[in-house]
Design an enzyme around this catalytic site. Structure first.
Site, short mmCIF file in Angstrom:
data_model
loop_
_atom_site.label_atom_id
_atom_site.label_comp_id
_atom_site.label_asym_id
_atom_site.label_seq_id
_atom_site.Cartn_x
_atom_site.Cartn_y
_atom_site.Cartn_z
N SER A 51 -9.36 85.96 59.88
CA SER A 51 -9.20 87.82 59.68
C SER A 51 -8.83 88.16 61.00
O SER A 51 -8.75 87.08 62.43
CB SER A 51 -10.28 88.59 59.66
N TYR A 108 -19.08 90.27 60.78
CA TYR A 108 -17.75 90.15 60.35
C TYR A 108 -16.79 88.10 60.87
O TYR A 108 -16.56 87.33 60.74
CB TYR A 108 -17.17 90.71 59.26
#
Length: 337
Positions: A129, A154
């Site tokens: 990501s 995350y």
């Protein structure tokens, strides 16, 4: 080993689109998903229903965090390639429910790595990501940049995935490529993402919450571009970098068969301009609640795409206005508001 490509998270947004493209070109695809309730499972089941009529597609409901189920899966199907997209998504949710990220993104990824090792797969491609760039203000973000300061849990799990994958590439010669996705959007997208929330609110005549007072910058990347990049990378297994210098190692390549690549649109867009594109596509002017930036959110994301371009000869380019209009067409057809 079979000629099967295993797609984890196949009922997810990117997973469904990638599986569709693989099937359309004649590949055999085995898909798994846990169909959890992080967002509406009905949407996940609708995506899955698009894949199930294909003769070369099989599906099993499996959670990647289930060690025994994952070991059994790899032993049975012996995939030749793995596209690992299953993960607990969402930056803000990771602040409230970190255990979900530990289970899916860390434990689950370990099970995928071990399965790939046991099955001796030709290539593992996994989703990282853009959030790993954290507090970095040097834009556009390049794979050579340090990513040691994540600002959400995350992001920390995605950074961990990258270093876990490198250890398997180094120790076991497992070709692994991590793709740092930049704000993916488009038809069949996730309801927890801004475009989905904004569209639903505008069609219901409700105001929208605009974080960072609309001045946040995102490298919004259209789903078809993402999938094109993913498949090109999947078809080209990671290899040792002959130019790797252990005295000054670069984060994106290695002496092991390992790569990290950005996949973004290289067209950073203000959130307020993204909203303007949506207003134009819907023919509705939004009532906006201007709010400060949320904890864990990055102010700006922008991708340096030179490494992906050099590796597979492709970089995304769909304009935001075009991509948003396609999403609106899908949304109206699917939900019939």
């Amino acid at each position: 080993m079979s000629d099967i490509t295993l797609v984890t998270g196949c009922a997810g947004f990117i997973g469904m689109h990638a599986a569709e493209r693989l099937l359309a070109r004649g590949d055999r695809v085995a898909g798994i998903d846990n169909l959890n309730a992080y967002y509406d499972p009905a949407l996940k089941k609708a995506r899955l229903a698009r894949l199930q009529p294909h003769a070369h597609f099989s599906f099993e409901k499996i959670d990647v965090a289930d060690r025994a189920a994952m070991a059994d899966l790899f032993a049975r199907i012996q995939p030749s390639r793995v596209l690992h997209l299953a993960a607990q998504a969402g930056v803000r949710y990771s602040i409230d429910a970190p255990d979900d990220y530990t289970d899916s993104n860390l434990l689950g990824f370990a099970h995928v790595l071990q399965g790939c090792r046991a099955a001796r797969v030709d290539h593992l491609v996994f989703a990282s990501s853009s959030s790993v760039y954290g507090g970095n203000t040097n834009v556009p973000f390049a794979e050579r940049d340090a990513v040691d300061h994540p600002i959400s849990y995350y992001a920390a799990t995605k950074k961990a995935n990258e270093v876990m994958a490198h250890s398997y590439a180094h120790l076991y010669g497992l070709p692994t490529t991590g793709l740092r996705f930049f704000t993916v959007y488009g038809p069949w997208g996730r309801p927890d993402m801004a475009l989905f929330k904004f569209t639903r609110a505008l069609l219901a005549g409700e105001p929208i919450d605009v974080y960072g007072h609309g001045q946040l910058v995102r490298d919004f990347t259209y789903i078809d571009d993402i999938v094109e990049g993913v498949l090109r990378v999947l078809d080209k297994p990671a290899a040792s970098d002959a130019a790797h210098n252990p005295a000054a190692p670069g984060p994106g390549t290695s002496s092991a068969p390992y790569r990290i690549l950005n996949i973004g649109n290289n067209q950073p867009t203000l959130l307020i301009d993204y909203i303007t594109a949506l207003e134009s596509a819907l023919g509705i002017t939004a009532r906006k609640n201007m709010l400060p930036i949320q904890p864990g959110d990055m102010h700006t994301t922008a991708a340096d795409m030179s490494a992906l371009q050099a590796w597979v000869g492709f970089a995304p380019s769909t304009p935001v206005q075009e991509g948003v209009a396609r999403f609106v067409d899908w949304y109206r057809g699917f939900y019939k508001p």
